[in-house]
Scaffold this motif. Sequence first.
Motif, short mmCIF file in Angstrom:
data_model
loop_
_atom_site.label_atom_id
_atom_site.label_comp_id
_atom_site.label_asym_id
_atom_site.label_seq_id
_atom_site.Cartn_x
_atom_site.Cartn_y
_atom_site.Cartn_z
N THR A 10 0.83 -1.20 0.00
CA THR A 10 0.00 0.00 0.00
C THR A 10 0.87 1.26 0.00
OG1 THR A 10 -1.59 -1.24 1.37
CG2 THR A 10 -1.96 1.12 1.11
N GLY A 11 1.85 1.25 0.85
CA GLY A 11 2.71 2.41 0.94
C GLY A 11 3.42 2.68 -0.39
N ARG A 36 2.47 1.73 -3.35
CA ARG A 36 1.48 2.19 -4.33
C ARG A 36 1.12 3.65 -4.12
NH1 ARG A 36 -1.54 -3.04 -4.38
NH2 ARG A 36 -0.37 -4.23 -5.93
N GLY A 37 0.91 3.99 -2.87
CA GLY A 37 0.58 5.35 -2.54
C GLY A 37 1.67 6.32 -3.01
N LEU A 64 1.73 6.55 -6.68
CA LEU A 64 0.61 7.35 -7.17
C LEU A 64 0.81 8.84 -6.92
CD1 LEU A 64 -2.57 5.23 -6.33
CD2 LEU A 64 -1.88 6.08 -8.58
N THR A 65 1.20 9.17 -5.73
CA THR A 65 1.21 10.58 -5.33
C THR A 65 2.60 11.21 -5.34
OG1 THR A 65 1.51 10.06 -3.00
CG2 THR A 65 -0.75 10.18 -3.82
N HIS A 80 4.09 8.55 2.18
CA HIS A 80 3.60 7.19 1.92
C HIS A 80 4.68 6.15 2.09
CE1 HIS A 80 -0.51 7.87 0.57
NE2 HIS A 80 -0.07 9.01 -0.02
#
Lengths: 451, 131
Positions: free
Chosen positions: A66-67, A69-70, A73-74, A79
């Motif tokens: 998740t981290g 990906r975050g 993404l950002t 993240h």
Amino acid sequence: MEFNPLGRLRRSVLALPLAAMVALVVVVINESGYNQSKEELAVLIERGVARQQLQYMLRGLVDAETGQRGFLLTGRKDHLEPYDAGLVAYKSSVENLRRYFENDPVQLARVETIDSNARKRLETMASTLESYERGEHDQWRALVASDVGKQTMDALRAEATQLLTSENERIGVQIKGVFDTMSVSRIGVNVMAVVALAALLLFLRKTQLLDRAQLEHSRALSVERDQLEGQVVLRTADLTELTQHLEVAREEERSRLARELHDELGALLTAAKLDAARLKRTLLPMSPVVEEGLKHLNATLDQGIALKRNIIENLRPSSLSNLGLVAALEIQAKEFAKRTEIRVHTELEPVTLPDNAEITVYRLVQESLTNIAKYARASEVAVTLAKDKDRVCIRVRDNGVGFDPAATRRGTHGLSGMRHRVEGQGGAMQVSTVPGHGTTISAWLPMKVPA
Amino acid sequence: MRTFIVEDSPLILRKLVSTLEELAPVEVVGSAADEASAVAWLAKDGNHCELLIIDIFLKSGTGLGVLRAATSLGVTSKRVVLTNYATKDIRETCRSLGADRVFDKSSEVEELLAYCERLNDGVDSAAGTFN
């Protein structure tokens, strides 16, 4: 029933160790059950911990994903916190799992499989991040777009699920084990409880039998004692009757002898005296020799008569036969007073008694006066004869030293013989004496029933 | 002198009779062994005696009863009591009942005979000794 004291000892010696043994067995069952359960539960808890570690591991991976990906993404650095944290969490969880399963090759293999898969994924993630850092955006996008990550994770999850399932099975087994142990304990304790109860019942029953045997025994003893007492009473009654009979017979014998002496011998001696008197007159005048002879004859006869009178008097007092009881007692009292110089005071009421009762009264007073002369050291005596309803009461009281009625010497049967005579004639006798305060002898005899 | 003897012992009675009749001119006109028959004889008309010799202890009743009866019948004969038990009390009792003399059967035989002789001689009416 025979009374066996040894049996009782055996039974009672057995009871205590038996009880102790039962208690010991119960304690042992309980303790071992407890300890076993404790161990099994400890293992269970650990297995729970292992499951937890597995969850952490998975979550660590997910957090990292998740981290990553975050961040991808950002582009924001914050993240990367979960990514780093997830890595750490993963590493420590895997280590814990390895350690936990170090003795379980099957599970350990699974852990290694998971680990290798996870490492692959993590490597991928790391290189993705590196690409991003280097600005190689196409590269990392390609990496992300590929299915490898998902496949790896799927394999990892599958393996993890197997591990979990396997762990759950083991936990299940463990729990069953705990239940089994508890079951054994429970059965064991229940059985021992039943055994203890049975033993107690047996013991109680034995005690009851014992008590019953004892009761029988003491009842038998009691019956025997009653029988013996009954016999004693009978014997005593026999002896008392015999004694009374002897006393009465003795007095009657004396009376008979006195009468015979008086009538037969008395008449003979009187006749002899008469003959001597005749002789004296017939032979007048007499030579000195004849006179002397006659004098001797008379003297001898007189002696004989005196002797006869003495004997008769001792057998049956003539005053009693001739003058009656009151006069006889007066004479007795006067003679006693003269002989011993003790003052005698008499209060005698004329009474009607049967002949044998009169002689008993006379003898009682005689015996009492004899005792007073011998032992009492008295200075005054009172003799009373009076009516007392339907009986006559004779009482001899002295102011002497008294005596202890309990301390009667063997062989002195005077008073007890008296008592037997009185009681044998339907009367009663009472001796009251206190050492130092004189003695009173009282007797009651039934009056003569008018014919 | 006619004499009536009240005595229950046959041996003594025989001896008394033979002695009295031998030594003194006494004629024994009758005897009785108990109070009832003695009193009956005394009461019967035609029975007289000058001397009554009475033993105290009889087969039934006593010589004292005979004495009483003799007094109440107004018997005039001399009354002599013979007894084996001649104490002061007895003597006084007999005297008070009307006896003229009391002799002990065993120890005063001589005195009895002497008294009978004197009576016969008509001497005695005066006081003799009551011992």
